[in-house]
Design a protein around this motif. Structure first.
Motif, PDB file in Angstrom:
ATOM      1  N   LEU A  87       0.604   4.032  -3.027  1.00  0.00           N
ATOM      2  CA  LEU A  87       0.361   5.457  -2.820  1.00  0.00           C
ATOM      3  C   LEU A  87       1.462   6.302  -3.450  1.00  0.00           C
ATOM      4  O   LEU A  87       1.186   7.354  -4.049  1.00  0.00           O
ATOM      5  CB  LEU A  87       0.251   5.749  -1.319  1.00  0.00           C
ATOM      6  CG  LEU A  87      -1.078   5.360  -0.668  1.00  0.00           C
ATOM      7  CD1 LEU A  87      -0.934   5.272   0.848  1.00  0.00           C
ATOM      8  CD2 LEU A  87      -2.177   6.335  -1.053  1.00  0.00           C
ATOM      9  N   LEU A 102      -5.658   5.754   6.642  1.00  0.00           N
ATOM     10  CA  LEU A 102      -6.333   6.610   5.673  1.00  0.00           C
ATOM     11  C   LEU A 102      -7.822   6.759   5.965  1.00  0.00           C
ATOM     12  O   LEU A 102      -8.440   7.732   5.544  1.00  0.00           O
ATOM     13  CB  LEU A 102      -6.145   6.058   4.245  1.00  0.00           C
ATOM     14  CG  LEU A 102      -4.710   6.058   3.719  1.00  0.00           C
ATOM     15  CD1 LEU A 102      -4.666   5.524   2.311  1.00  0.00           C
ATOM     16  CD2 LEU A 102      -4.104   7.463   3.782  1.00  0.00           C
ATOM     17  N   TRP A 109      -2.119  15.154  -1.576  1.00  0.00           N
ATOM     18  CA  TRP A 109      -2.387  14.001  -0.725  1.00  0.00           C
ATOM     19  C   TRP A 109      -3.884  13.747  -0.599  1.00  0.00           C
ATOM     20  O   TRP A 109      -4.324  12.590  -0.581  1.00  0.00           O
ATOM     21  CB  TRP A 109      -1.761  14.218   0.650  1.00  0.00           C
ATOM     22  CG  TRP A 109      -1.810  13.012   1.535  1.00  0.00           C
ATOM     23  CD1 TRP A 109      -2.454  12.887   2.731  1.00  0.00           C
ATOM     24  CD2 TRP A 109      -1.167  11.746   1.313  1.00  0.00           C
ATOM     25  NE1 TRP A 109      -2.258  11.628   3.266  1.00  0.00           N
ATOM     26  CE2 TRP A 109      -1.467  10.913   2.416  1.00  0.00           C
ATOM     27  CE3 TRP A 109      -0.353  11.254   0.289  1.00  0.00           C
ATOM     28  CZ2 TRP A 109      -0.990   9.610   2.515  1.00  0.00           C
ATOM     29  CZ3 TRP A 109       0.115   9.939   0.385  1.00  0.00           C
ATOM     30  CH2 TRP A 109      -0.205   9.141   1.490  1.00  0.00           C
ATOM     31  N   THR A 159      -5.231  10.106  -1.837  1.00  0.00           N
ATOM     32  CA  THR A 159      -5.827   9.152  -0.893  1.00  0.00           C
ATOM     33  C   THR A 159      -7.296   8.894  -1.211  1.00  0.00           C
ATOM     34  O   THR A 159      -7.793   7.776  -1.040  1.00  0.00           O
ATOM     35  CB  THR A 159      -5.686   9.655   0.556  1.00  0.00           C
ATOM     36  OG1 THR A 159      -6.216  10.988   0.663  1.00  0.00           O
ATOM     37  CG2 THR A 159      -4.224   9.678   0.978  1.00  0.00           C
ATOM     38  N   PHE A 176      -7.124   6.486  -4.064  1.00  0.00           N
ATOM     39  CA  PHE A 176      -6.637   5.185  -3.600  1.00  0.00           C
ATOM     40  C   PHE A 176      -7.768   4.342  -3.024  1.00  0.00           C
ATOM     41  O   PHE A 176      -7.903   3.153  -3.337  1.00  0.00           O
ATOM     42  CB  PHE A 176      -5.542   5.404  -2.558  1.00  0.00           C
ATOM     43  CG  PHE A 176      -5.115   4.159  -1.822  1.00  0.00           C
ATOM     44  CD1 PHE A 176      -4.242   3.253  -2.407  1.00  0.00           C
ATOM     45  CD2 PHE A 176      -5.588   3.900  -0.545  1.00  0.00           C
ATOM     46  CE1 PHE A 176      -3.847   2.101  -1.731  1.00  0.00           C
ATOM     47  CE2 PHE A 176      -5.199   2.759   0.140  1.00  0.00           C
ATOM     48  CZ  PHE A 176      -4.332   1.863  -0.452  1.00  0.00           C
ATOM     49  N   THR A 177      -8.592   4.937  -2.183  1.00  0.00           N
ATOM     50  CA  THR A 177      -9.661   4.173  -1.539  1.00  0.00           C
ATOM     51  C   THR A 177     -10.695   3.680  -2.546  1.00  0.00           C
ATOM     52  O   THR A 177     -11.309   2.623  -2.344  1.00  0.00           O
ATOM     53  CB  THR A 177     -10.369   5.012  -0.469  1.00  0.00           C
ATOM     54  OG1 THR A 177     -10.891   6.211  -1.052  1.00  0.00           O
ATOM     55  CG2 THR A 177      -9.404   5.380   0.653  1.00  0.00           C
ATOM     56  N   ASN A 200       0.817  -1.208   0.000  1.00  0.00           N
ATOM     57  CA  ASN A 200       0.000   0.000   0.000  1.00  0.00           C
ATOM     58  C   ASN A 200       0.859   1.270   0.000  1.00  0.00           C
ATOM     59  O   ASN A 200       0.505   2.271  -0.635  1.00  0.00           O
ATOM     60  CB  ASN A 200      -0.933   0.010   1.201  1.00  0.00           C
ATOM     61  CG  ASN A 200      -2.165  -0.859   0.985  1.00  0.00           C
ATOM     62  OD1 ASN A 200      -2.594  -1.054  -0.152  1.00  0.00           O
ATOM     63  ND2 ASN A 200      -2.726  -1.389   2.053  1.00  0.00           N
TER      64      ASN A 200
END
Length: 392
Positions: free
Chosen positions: A187, A389, A210, A214, A217-218, A183
């Protein structure tokens, strides 16, 4: 004087079995296969059935490319463009002219370490009207290559670099530590992808970068994992990815927490993991298979997820970039369906692809709740990247 309509009869494409009215490469090959052949030169594909004899119409890229290559050599044609000045080509040129200013803007950017040869994107502009999708496809490949190399190199027993280079590498059962490292790598590569793919992203401050990364990413992790699992394990619906080289299966769950440094209720966490696996993996895999994203649709969905900034605490500059890129990617999807696939009625298909983004968002929320529960059991902590996160 109005242009007369083409009187050519419909013919079956020799490669995919689809319908074509226009000769491409001097043969009865549809435009979609022609474009695929042009874009796939120099790439190494793996046969999904491991037979190199997939039936015509099956979506195996290796067999599709091999059939095209054999036909091209047999016909003696090296021309991968249409041999006909049909209405289709006139329409394509009109669409390209309409989008030319946006294309120029998107491709005029500094070269970066993630873009060793950006000329291929620029040279493709006069040939088709999806420069952003083409560009993002290149950057996504670099991101995948980086994830692959970093995950394997960070192992205690890394495979030989030549095996990594040839993609002749093993896949490993996921563990807590390997998943956490994967992970972190993911990222980092998303940050690099954002800078290389979108010039505006490089101008954002660190907090905004960021926030965007993020959020992406989720949403993207389960979508990307499901897409790749369907390609890698087409006949095994009981396996999935939770890293680029990390396989998640019922067997892997039994040893997932073996290297977890956190003192917590591992037995209960393992039970919850197993229940979630049984409840979610197969339905998620089946949903991905029903949609059957083409590569271009997958890349367009990636871009839409990256710029899903609604509700985020970001500046007007980020919001403007988000609106701009979503508008461009939707426009290019229309062009892809009309010009590359030659579909006249594609509204339902476009709706399917866009609605699946909502499914991915729902899965992201479910995954965050799952991580919060594991946090309450003290097996996930602030040192667990994915869990941290959820509490940003």
């Amino acid at each position: 004087m109005p242009r007369p309509k083409s009187k050519r009869t419909e013919r079956a494409c020799l490669v995919c079995g689809g319908i074509t009215k226009v000769l491409h490469m001097g043969m009865d090959v549809c435009r979609a296969c022609t474009v695929f052949y042009r874009r796939s030169k120099g790439k190494n594909f793996i046969c999904r059935s491991n037979t190199s004899k997939c039936p015509v119409g099956e979506e195996c890229r290796k067999c599709r490319f091999d059939r095209l290559d054999r036909l091209a050599k047999k016909s003696g044609s090296n021309n991968d463009e249409s041999d006909d000045s049909s209405d289709d080509n006139v329409t394509t040129k009109a669409n390209l002219a309409e989008n030319q200013p946006i294309s120029d803007r998107l491709t005029e950017e500094p070269r970066s370490s993630l873009s060793p040869d950006s000329s291929s994107v620029q040279n493709s502009k006069p040939r088709h009207g999806t420069p952003l999708i083409n560009k993002l496809s290149e950057k996504y490949k670099v991101m995948c290559d980086t994830r692959l190399a970093c995950e394997l190199s960070s192992r205690v027993d890394p495979p030989h670099p030549m095996r990594v280079y040839d993609r002749n590498h093993p896949l490993y059962p996921a563990t807590y530590d390997s998943y956490n490292r994967a992970n972190r790598i993911f990222l980092t590569t998303i940050l690099q992808f954002g800078v290389a793919a979108f010039p505006e992203f490089a101008t954002f401050n660190d907090r905004e970068k960021w926030t965007v990364v993020t959020n992406f990413f989720t949403r993207f992790r389960t979508f990307d994992a499901g897409y790749r699992a369907d390609k890698t394990f087409p006949d095994d619906m009981e396996k999935g990815f939770i890293g680029y080289t990390l396989v998640f299966s019922e067997e892997a769950i039994n040893h997932f927490y073996d290297d977890c440094p956190n003192v917590g209720d591992r037995e209960e966490a393992t039970r919850i993991h197993r229940d979630r696996f049984k409840t979610n993996l197969r339905p998620n895999r089946e949903a991905m298979r029903r949609i059957g994203h083409r590569h271009e649709e997958f890349i367009a969905s990636l871009a839409m997820m990256f710029w899903s900034t609604e509700g985020l605490d970001v500046s007007p500059d980020v919001t403007r970039a988000s609106e701009l890129y979503k508008e461009i990617i939707l426009r290019e999807l229309h062009i892809y369906y009309r010009e590359d696939l030659q579909l006249e009625d594609y509204a339902y298909r476009l709706g399917e692809v866009l609605m699946f983004l909502q499914t991915c968002e729902q899965r992201a929320g479910d995954m965050d709740k799952h991580y919060e529960l594991l946090g309450l059991l003290n097996v996930f902590s602030d040192d667990t990247v994915a869990y941290r996160l959820t509490n940003v």
